[in-house]
Every structure is written in structure tokens, then in C-alpha cells.
Design a protein around this motif. Structure first.
Motif, PDB file in Angstrom:
ATOM      1  N   GLY A 167       0.882  -1.191  -0.088  1.00 14.74           N
ATOM      2  CA  GLY A 167      -0.019  -0.034   0.015  1.00 14.74           C
ATOM      3  C   GLY A 167       0.871   1.252  -0.075  1.00 14.74           C
ATOM      4  O   GLY A 167       0.485   2.193  -0.623  1.00 14.74           O
ATOM      5  N   ALA A 168       1.840   1.270   0.800  1.00 18.97           N
ATOM      6  CA  ALA A 168       2.847   2.341   0.790  1.00 18.97           C
ATOM      7  C   ALA A 168       3.611   2.609  -0.608  1.00 18.97           C
ATOM      8  O   ALA A 168       3.658   3.833  -1.054  1.00 18.97           O
ATOM      9  CB  ALA A 168       3.791   2.278   2.105  1.00 18.97           C
ATOM     10  N   LEU A 169       4.008   1.418  -1.165  1.00 13.33           N
ATOM     11  CA  LEU A 169       4.617   1.697  -2.364  1.00 13.33           C
ATOM     12  C   LEU A 169       3.558   2.273  -3.264  1.00 13.33           C
ATOM     13  O   LEU A 169       4.076   3.277  -4.241  1.00 13.33           O
ATOM     14  CB  LEU A 169       5.179   0.279  -2.671  1.00 13.33           C
ATOM     15  CG  LEU A 169       6.391  -0.284  -2.130  1.00 13.33           C
ATOM     16  CD1 LEU A 169       6.706  -1.639  -2.841  1.00 13.33           C
ATOM     17  CD2 LEU A 169       7.322   0.526  -1.837  1.00 13.33           C
ATOM     18  N   THR A 170       2.477   1.633  -3.288  1.00 11.08           N
ATOM     19  CA  THR A 170       1.417   1.996  -4.413  1.00 11.08           C
ATOM     20  C   THR A 170       1.166   3.684  -4.188  1.00 11.08           C
ATOM     21  O   THR A 170       0.823   4.452  -5.160  1.00 11.08           O
ATOM     22  CB  THR A 170       0.062   1.278  -4.348  1.00 11.08           C
ATOM     23  OG1 THR A 170       0.658  -0.091  -4.416  1.00 11.08           O
ATOM     24  CG2 THR A 170      -0.811   1.656  -5.379  1.00 11.08           C
ATOM     25  N   GLU A 171       0.830   3.955  -2.978  1.00 13.98           N
ATOM     26  CA  GLU A 171       0.591   5.637  -2.906  1.00 13.98           C
ATOM     27  C   GLU A 171       1.810   6.348  -3.277  1.00 13.98           C
ATOM     28  O   GLU A 171       1.277   7.502  -3.970  1.00 13.98           O
ATOM     29  CB  GLU A 171       0.671   5.625  -1.022  1.00 13.98           C
ATOM     30  CG  GLU A 171      -0.650   5.434  -0.454  1.00 13.98           C
ATOM     31  CD  GLU A 171      -0.845   5.592   0.905  1.00 13.98           C
ATOM     32  OE1 GLU A 171       0.209   5.998   1.413  1.00 13.98           O
ATOM     33  OE2 GLU A 171      -1.877   5.114   1.449  1.00 13.98           O
TER      34      GLU A 171
END
Length: 355
Positions: A167-171
Motif C-alpha cells: 500500500g505504501a509503495l502504491t501510494e
């Protein structure tokens, strides 16, 4: 067995029909050193790869810093091979002669991450090259980049960590100019936005997957060691809407260091999406006794892992960890189908590198 929702699965062909007028395509000259030298400097595809990689590294640092998980520096050689070691593996460790000493190029530094946790750390991580003795093809590289972490805790803990990390990478990849780069190459960012809507991914066990798909989706690497095929992985991805954990494989199919339950199933799981397996995770044996038993079960000489067994005996600790293949993640991010196009500086066995 959990049910999924149709959020993440978008094929490159579908993207073409719903994207901008044109997508940036790679030049596809990775096998031609002279042509690639020019393309690596001038072509937008490789500039986008560089920008996306930078976003991943920055997001990784911020994510782990917020969770008190420490970056660590690792060497690129190992004396004890961690992975690939299971009977289900299709590749071999890369042995070299380093100034007269037999050693191996790093296939994973998982053992060393476990060692670092004995310093009192809550967790440790790195991003570094990995070397595997396999032929490169559209979905495999013999040299690639690994984002790996090890934490105190068990399998559920590390699976939750992986979901939060993705999720953090995608954000980060949706922000500003990087998001524009992704959209230009992938034709869409719908798949990234969809991932952020999922709090967690569905899970299915190996036994459940065999019942669901049938034996034709698995191949026997050795007696009692079924490994899911690429077609089987894609069938599960399709069934669960784009991303699914395939968990609890027979212990003999995974490396010896994964904990084992009373049924002989390993405390490990692979996250399947995009091209197939992108993340592998698992909980480790806690004690030296458990580790010794596993070495015997896997017919591996303890002499190759003396220091590792001693660490487990003298400093028992419950840990779990994961490894994410960056280029496989980028295949999904960029909605592409050939992993060999994702290195600005290719390192492919049998192909000369100029850069």
C-alpha cells in the motif's frame, strides 16, 4: 478459503483499449548491447523505470522508518545458501571462486537479517541485488533486485506487513510526476488505485487450491512435493480478482528454515498477482532443535549451516520475513509482459553488458 473481489486484474491488452491515445512501449533491445546503450540514455521507458525505482526506494525508507524497522547494510556474498533450496525451486545458487575461496553470490540475505534482529532490533530490511542460477525469460531474471525484511513475530504478522508495504509503495507511485510516468507506460493507474481499496488480500491454502484447480495445475518436483504451475498461479489470480495469498504449502516444497505445523505444512505463503508470485514470506524455526530436524528432513548437511544452527540454539527468537522481487512488482505497475525490459543496466546470463 476467502473470496476475492475483481479489483487488481487488468491485462495489458485491456489497458490499451481504455488508456490514453498511446502508451510508451519499451524498445525491447536488451539483448543488443550497442542498441541498448543508446536506448538506456534516450528512451522514455528507461527514464520512467528510473523514476519509478526511485519512488520505490524512497517509499520503502519512509515506510520502515515509521514502523521502527531498521535499514541494514549487507555483503553480496554468502557461505550458507538460504534460497532457492526447496524441492519446488527451479533455480540454483550461484557459486564463485573469490580469491581462492568457494563462496556464493547472495541469493537472499535472510539469514543475515535474522542475525541482525539478535541486536535487539524490532525489524531489519534492505534492497539489494540477488543472484540465481536460472535462465532469464519473460518472467525470470538471473540477477534482480530484492526488497527483503525480517521482523519479530509470526506468519500473520509478516503477511500484514507485506500488505501495508505494498500500500505504501502504491501510494508513492500515484503521486505527482511519478504517477504520470506510470500512467504513460501502463496506460492507466486503475490497478494501483484498486489495490489501495483493499485492506487485505484473500487467502487460500495449498490443499484448498489443489481441490479448487485440480491436479493439472500442479507439477511434482519430487515425491510429495507438488509445485503450482504458472497456469495454476494465473488461474488463482483470475479466480480471486487479481491478488491472492497461496499459503501453507507442504514443508518439503519450501526451504528448510520455514516453521512446520503438525500436518507437515509450512508457515509460509506466496502473494500472487500480475505475473504470478511477486512476494514470498514465512515464519522461521525458533530453536536449534527445530532447525536440525528440518535439515534432516530436507537431506541437507548441517555442516553447511553450523553458524545458523548455533544462532538458533544460543539466541532463540521468533521471527518472520519476506522478499519482494522489484522487477516482478514493476511488471504489474507498468502492466508489461517481459521482465527483461525492466533493467536500465541489463545483467542477463549469456548476454554481454556494456553499461
Amino acid at each position: 478459503m476467502s473470496q476475492g473481489i475483481d479489483l487488481l486484474h487488468t491485462s495489458p491488452d485491456e489497458n490499451v483499449t481504455r488508456s490514453h491515445e498511446q502508451r510508451t512501449r519499451p524498445p525491447g533491445v536488451w539483448a543488443d548491447p550497442e542498441a541498448h546503450l543508446t536506448a538506456a540514455v534516450e528512451h522514455h521507458w528507461y527514464r520512467a523505470v528510473t523514476a519509478i525505482n526511485a519512488s520505490i526506494v524512497n517509499s520503502t525508507s519512509s515506510f520502515y522508518q515509521s514502523r521502527n524497522i531498521s535499514p541494514v547494510l549487507m555483503p553480496v556474498t554468502v557461505s550458507s545458501v538460504s534460497s532457492p533450496m526447496g524441492l519446488g525451486s527451479d533455480s540454483l545458487p550461484v557459486q564463485i571462486d573469490l580469491m581462492g575461496d568457494r563462496t556464493y553470490l547472495a541469493d537472499s540475505m535472510q539469514f543475515q537479517l535474522e542475525f541482525m534482529l539478535r541486536h535487539g532490533l524490532e525489524g531489519a530490511y534492505y534492497i539489494m541485488p540477488t543472484f540465481r542460477g536460472e535462465d532469464a525469460d519473460q518472467t525470470h531474471l538471473n540477477q534482480f533486485f530484492h526488497s527483503e525484511a525480517e521482523i519479530r513475530g509470526g506468519q500473520d504478522d509478516v503477511m500484514s506487513l507485506v500488505e501495508a508495504y505494498l500500500g505504501a509503495l502504491t501510494e508513492g507511485l500515484l503521486e505527482g510526476s511519478v504517477g504520470n510516468q506510470v500512467e504513460r507506460c501502463a496506460g492507466t493507474t486503475d490497478h494501483l488505485e484498486a489495490l489501495l481499496k483493499q485492506a487485505e488480500f484473500p487467502r487460500i491454502t495449498y490443499d484448498e487450491a489443489q481441490d479448487l484447480l485440480g491436479s493439472h495445475a500442479f507439477t511434482l518436483k519430487a515425491p510429495g512435493a507438488p509445485a503450482i504451475t504458472r497456469d495454476g498461479e494465473q488461474a488463482l489470480i483470475e479466480r480471486f480478482g487479481g491478488a491472492v495469498w497461496l499459503a501453507s504449502p507442504p514443508s518439503i516444497t519450501v526451504p528448510f528454515y520455514q516453521r512446520v505445523d503438525k500436518r507437515g505444512r509450512a508457515h509460509s505463503a506466496d502473494l500472487l498477482f500480475g505475473v504470478g508470485e511477486v512476494v514470498g514470506c514465512g515464519a522461521r524455526h525458533i530453536t536449534g532443535k527445530e532447525t536440525r530436524r528440518a535439515l534432516v528432513d530436507h537431506s541437507i548437511a548441517e555442516s553447511e549451516y553450523t553458524w545458523y544452527v548455533r544462532m538458533k540454539e544460543d539466541y532463540p527468537l521468533e521471527t518472520a520475513g519476506f522478499g519482494l522481487g522489484l522487477e516482478r512488482f514493476l511488471l504489474w505497475v507498468m502492466q508489461h509482459d517481459d521482465i527483461r525490459d525492466l533493467h536500465v543496466m541489463p545483467r542477463i546470463a549469456g548476454t554481454r553488458s556494456w553499461v
